[in-house]
Design an enzyme around this catalytic site. Structure first.
Site, PDB file in Angstrom:
ATOM      1  N   TYR A  38      58.890  84.204  39.785  1.00 47.47           N
ATOM      2  CA  TYR A  38      58.129  84.164  41.042  1.00 47.47           C
ATOM      3  C   TYR A  38      57.677  85.543  41.490  1.00 47.47           C
ATOM      4  CZ  TYR A  38      62.690  85.632  42.637  1.00 47.47           C
ATOM      5  OH  TYR A  38      63.875  86.326  42.780  1.00 47.47           O
ATOM      6  N   GLY A  39      58.008  86.568  40.723  1.00 48.58           N
ATOM      7  CA  GLY A  39      57.713  87.928  41.171  1.00 48.58           C
ATOM      8  C   GLY A  39      57.029  88.757  40.111  1.00 48.58           C
ATOM      9  N   THR A  40      57.612  89.900  39.818  1.00 54.90           N
ATOM     10  CA  THR A  40      56.988  90.865  38.915  1.00 54.90           C
ATOM     11  C   THR A  40      56.921  90.381  37.471  1.00 54.90           C
ATOM     12  OG1 THR A  40      59.110  91.958  38.602  1.00 54.90           O
ATOM     13  CG2 THR A  40      57.679  92.831  40.335  1.00 54.90           C
ATOM     14  N   LEU A  41      57.620  89.305  37.164  1.00 54.64           N
ATOM     15  CA  LEU A  41      57.546  88.754  35.802  1.00 54.64           C
ATOM     16  C   LEU A  41      56.333  87.843  35.598  1.00 54.64           C
ATOM     17  CD1 LEU A  41      61.327  87.907  35.267  1.00 54.64           C
ATOM     18  CD2 LEU A  41      60.019  89.576  33.943  1.00 54.64           C
ATOM     19  N   GLU A  83      67.000  92.398  35.780  1.00 55.48           N
ATOM     20  CA  GLU A  83      67.294  91.856  37.113  1.00 55.48           C
ATOM     21  C   GLU A  83      68.694  92.237  37.593  1.00 55.48           C
ATOM     22  OE1 GLU A  83      64.760  90.934  38.482  1.00 55.48           O
ATOM     23  OE2 GLU A  83      63.451  90.222  36.893  1.00 55.48           O
TER      24      GLU A  83
END
Ligand code: PCA
Length: 122
Positions: free
Chosen positions: A10-13, A78
């Site tokens: 849901y983010g930088t990935l 992470e």
């Protein structure tokens, strides 16, 4: 058949995100949204997702099929061993309802962090 685990990011990935290179060689499965009960907060240039009972919208992201080797690298990114994020099963809406999909829940304090709602944009 690939034997990867299904991972919700849901983010930088996500595609276009600053850590998306960690998903190089992995398989995009589809866009996804959690069930209600999850929310994003802003950290230092990246988001953290937590379970939040009052949420009614859920969080948007992408499902990827990830090899065990790549997952080890992403867990390191992470900080799962340091207790920064915790990889846990995340319930998603259709078409992923009932599927076992994991994602990263932020595991540290969110005091003073802004509520970003449902969607992270870098
Ligand atoms: N990376 C992970 C968790 C938060 C972040 O920025 C992700 O994209 O899902």
């Amino acid at each position: 058949m690939k034997s990867g685990k299904l991972i919700f990011v849901y983010g930088t990935l996500k595609r276009g995100g600053s850590n998306h290179l960690y998903l190089r060689g992995q398989t995009f499965v589809g866009e996804a949204r959690t069930v209600p009960g999850f929310r994003l907060y802003g950290l230092d240039g990246f988001p953290g997702m937590i379970a939040l009972a009052e949420d009614r919208a859920g969080v948007t992201g992408e499902v990827w099929s990830v090899s065990p080797e790549a997952l080890t690298h992403i867990d390191g990114l992470e900080g799962t061993a340091e207790g920064m994020y915790r990889r846990a099963r995340i319930p998603l809406q259709a078409p992923f309802a009932d599927q076992v999909v994991e994602g990263y829940l932020y595991a540290r304090s969110l005091t003073g962090r802004p509520d970003l709602g449902s969607t992270w944009k870098e």
